[in-house]
Design an enzyme around this catalytic site. Structure first.
Site, PDB file in Angstrom:
ATOM      1  N   GLY A  46       0.842  -1.190   0.000  1.00  0.00           N
ATOM      2  CA  GLY A  46       0.000   0.000   0.000  1.00  0.00           C
ATOM      3  C   GLY A  46       0.874   1.236   0.000  1.00  0.00           C
ATOM      4  O   GLY A  46       2.060   1.163   0.339  1.00  0.00           O
ATOM      5  N   GLN A  51       3.000   9.942   1.425  1.00  0.00           N
ATOM      6  CA  GLN A  51       4.331   9.321   1.507  1.00  0.00           C
ATOM      7  C   GLN A  51       5.223   9.767   0.347  1.00  0.00           C
ATOM      8  O   GLN A  51       6.447   9.607   0.403  1.00  0.00           O
ATOM      9  CB  GLN A  51       4.208   7.796   1.556  1.00  0.00           C
ATOM     10  CG  GLN A  51       3.510   7.317   2.841  1.00  0.00           C
ATOM     11  CD  GLN A  51       3.361   5.813   2.890  1.00  0.00           C
ATOM     12  OE1 GLN A  51       2.417   5.267   2.341  1.00  0.00           O
ATOM     13  NE2 GLN A  51       4.299   5.132   3.544  1.00  0.00           N
ATOM     14  N   CYS A  94       5.869  -0.026   7.712  1.00  0.00           N
ATOM     15  CA  CYS A  94       5.513   1.173   6.946  1.00  0.00           C
ATOM     16  C   CYS A  94       6.736   1.619   6.164  1.00  0.00           C
ATOM     17  O   CYS A  94       7.837   1.696   6.713  1.00  0.00           O
ATOM     18  CB  CYS A  94       5.067   2.285   7.896  1.00  0.00           C
ATOM     19  SG  CYS A  94       4.548   3.788   7.038  1.00  0.00           S
ATOM     20  N   LEU A  95       6.530   1.906   4.885  1.00  0.00           N
ATOM     21  CA  LEU A  95       7.655   2.337   4.043  1.00  0.00           C
ATOM     22  C   LEU A  95       8.231   3.671   4.526  1.00  0.00           C
ATOM     23  O   LEU A  95       9.365   4.003   4.184  1.00  0.00           O
ATOM     24  CB  LEU A  95       7.204   2.442   2.584  1.00  0.00           C
ATOM     25  CG  LEU A  95       6.775   1.106   1.950  1.00  0.00           C
ATOM     26  CD1 LEU A  95       6.123   1.350   0.596  1.00  0.00           C
ATOM     27  CD2 LEU A  95       7.962   0.155   1.819  1.00  0.00           C
ATOM     28  N   HIS A 136      -4.508   1.175   7.516  1.00  0.00           N
ATOM     29  CA  HIS A 136      -3.175   1.784   7.661  1.00  0.00           C
ATOM     30  C   HIS A 136      -3.032   2.980   6.710  1.00  0.00           C
ATOM     31  O   HIS A 136      -2.528   4.040   7.099  1.00  0.00           O
ATOM     32  CB  HIS A 136      -2.131   0.695   7.379  1.00  0.00           C
ATOM     33  CG  HIS A 136      -0.705   1.135   7.342  1.00  0.00           C
ATOM     34  ND1 HIS A 136       0.246   0.676   8.231  1.00  0.00           N
ATOM     35  CD2 HIS A 136      -0.036   1.964   6.491  1.00  0.00           C
ATOM     36  CE1 HIS A 136       1.418   1.219   7.936  1.00  0.00           C
ATOM     37  NE2 HIS A 136       1.284   2.000   6.878  1.00  0.00           N
ATOM     38  N   GLU A 137      -3.505   2.822   5.460  1.00  0.00           N
ATOM     39  CA  GLU A 137      -3.368   3.904   4.463  1.00  0.00           C
ATOM     40  C   GLU A 137      -4.308   5.078   4.773  1.00  0.00           C
ATOM     41  O   GLU A 137      -3.916   6.247   4.626  1.00  0.00           O
ATOM     42  CB  GLU A 137      -3.657   3.380   3.055  1.00  0.00           C
ATOM     43  CG  GLU A 137      -2.787   2.221   2.581  1.00  0.00           C
ATOM     44  CD  GLU A 137      -1.321   2.414   2.812  1.00  0.00           C
ATOM     45  OE1 GLU A 137      -0.865   3.572   2.892  1.00  0.00           O
ATOM     46  OE2 GLU A 137      -0.607   1.411   2.945  1.00  0.00           O
ATOM     47  N   HIS A 140      -2.835   7.249   7.244  1.00  0.00           N
ATOM     48  CA  HIS A 140      -1.842   8.184   6.679  1.00  0.00           C
ATOM     49  C   HIS A 140      -2.516   9.470   6.206  1.00  0.00           C
ATOM     50  O   HIS A 140      -1.950  10.562   6.350  1.00  0.00           O
ATOM     51  CB  HIS A 140      -1.127   7.558   5.473  1.00  0.00           C
ATOM     52  CG  HIS A 140       0.069   6.729   5.806  1.00  0.00           C
ATOM     53  ND1 HIS A 140       1.171   7.236   6.465  1.00  0.00           N
ATOM     54  CD2 HIS A 140       0.367   5.438   5.539  1.00  0.00           C
ATOM     55  CE1 HIS A 140       2.089   6.278   6.589  1.00  0.00           C
ATOM     56  NE2 HIS A 140       1.619   5.167   6.042  1.00  0.00           N
TER      57      HIS A 140
HETATM   58  O1  GNR Z   1       4.036  -2.479   2.560  1.00  0.00           O
HETATM   59  C1  GNR Z   1       3.379  -2.368   3.601  1.00  0.00           C
HETATM   60  N1  GNR Z   1       3.047  -3.476   4.306  1.00  0.00           N
HETATM   61  C2  GNR Z   1       2.138  -3.477   5.350  1.00  0.00           C
HETATM   62  C3  GNR Z   1       2.078  -4.597   6.159  1.00  0.00           C
HETATM   63  C4  GNR Z   1       1.183  -4.658   7.201  1.00  0.00           C
HETATM   64  C5  GNR Z   1       0.353  -3.598   7.439  1.00  0.00           C
HETATM   65  C6  GNR Z   1       0.405  -2.464   6.652  1.00  0.00           C
HETATM   66  C7  GNR Z   1       1.294  -2.403   5.614  1.00  0.00           C
HETATM   67  S1  GNR Z   1       1.329  -0.996   4.603  1.00  0.00           S
HETATM   68  C8  GNR Z   1       2.996  -1.021   4.077  1.00  0.00           C
HETATM   69  C9  GNR Z   1       3.269   0.075   3.059  1.00  0.00           C
HETATM   70  C10 GNR Z   1       3.019   1.426   3.686  1.00  0.00           C
HETATM   71  O2  GNR Z   1       3.750   1.974   4.441  1.00  0.00           O
HETATM   72  N2  GNR Z   1       1.893   2.009   3.373  1.00  0.00           N
HETATM   73  O3  GNR Z   1       1.581   3.197   3.933  1.00  0.00           O
HETATM   74 NI    NI Z   2       2.614   3.276   5.841  1.00  0.00          NI
END
Ligand code: GNR
Ligand code: NI
Length: 175
Positions: A46, A51, A94-95, A136-137, A140
């Site tokens: 995601g 980001q 999270c990236l 999660h997204e 953000h």
């Molecule tokens: O790549 C991602 N893997 C992930 C694994 C578990 C829960 C959420 C994520 S999102 C993350 C990429 C990211 O930072 N998206 O904002």
């Molecule tokens: Ni993230």
């Protein structure tokens, strides 16, 4: 299409509340393509526009199994309509917080409404990994990071680590 840099902790832009999208134009379409390319390259499942330092309510996800066909989804102005009472724990990363993983408990399922890249309203019922990633997204877009669900001790520890990294290099964790 172009790969773009992903901003990392402690970049204050990660705490911005992103603005709703009103214009569905070629710039938006290009940004969506860049987000998919950057997400797949990372690799990640995601990515939210903030980001890439773009504070607009846009995210891309692909939570398909690695051995199956890809399932790219671009969500514009997404909103959670419903969350299950049932919770699940998933190890998140999270990236924008590279190489840090912790378990987070969230609703197991969500129903999300959004507008697709063609400007058409859509709804998606999500379970499993897709549910976790969408939550999660969407966090953000509201300036919320998964470390906000951890104890203050753990959160402060990881923020401190990334402040130190940012002091000594370009913030990407390289020496
Ligand atoms: O790549 C991602 N893997 C992930 C694994 C578990 C829960 C959420 C994520 S999102 C993350 C990429 C990211 O930072 N998206 O904002
Ligand atoms: Ni993230």
């Amino acid at each position: 299409m172009a790969l773009r840099d992903i901003i990392t902790l402690p970049d204050p832009k990660l705490r911005l509340v992103s603005k709703p999208i009103e214009r569905f134009d070629a710039d938006l379409s290009r940004l969506i393509d860049d987000m998919f390319e950057t997400m797949y390259d990372a690799p990640g499942v995601g990515l939210a526009a903030i980001q890439l330092a773009e504070p607009i309510r846009l995210l891309v996800v692909d939570a398909a199994p690695k051995d199956g066909p890809s399932e790219p989804l671009a969500l514009i102005n997404p909103e959670i309509l419903w969350s299950s009472d049932e919770r699940r724990v998933y190890e998140e990363g999270c990236l924008s917080i590279p190489e840090y993983y912790e378990e987070v408990e969230r609703p197991a399922s969500v129903r999300v409404k959004y507008v697709d890249r063609a400007g058409k309203p859509q709804e998606q019922l999500a379970e499993g990994l897709l549910s976790t990633v969408l939550q999660h997204e969407i966090d953000h877009l509201n300036g919320v990071l998964f470390i906000d669900y951890l104890s203050k001790l753990k959160r402060d520890r990881v923020i401190k680590k990334f402040v130190k990294i940012a002091r000594r290099d370009d913030g990407k964790g390289r020496l």
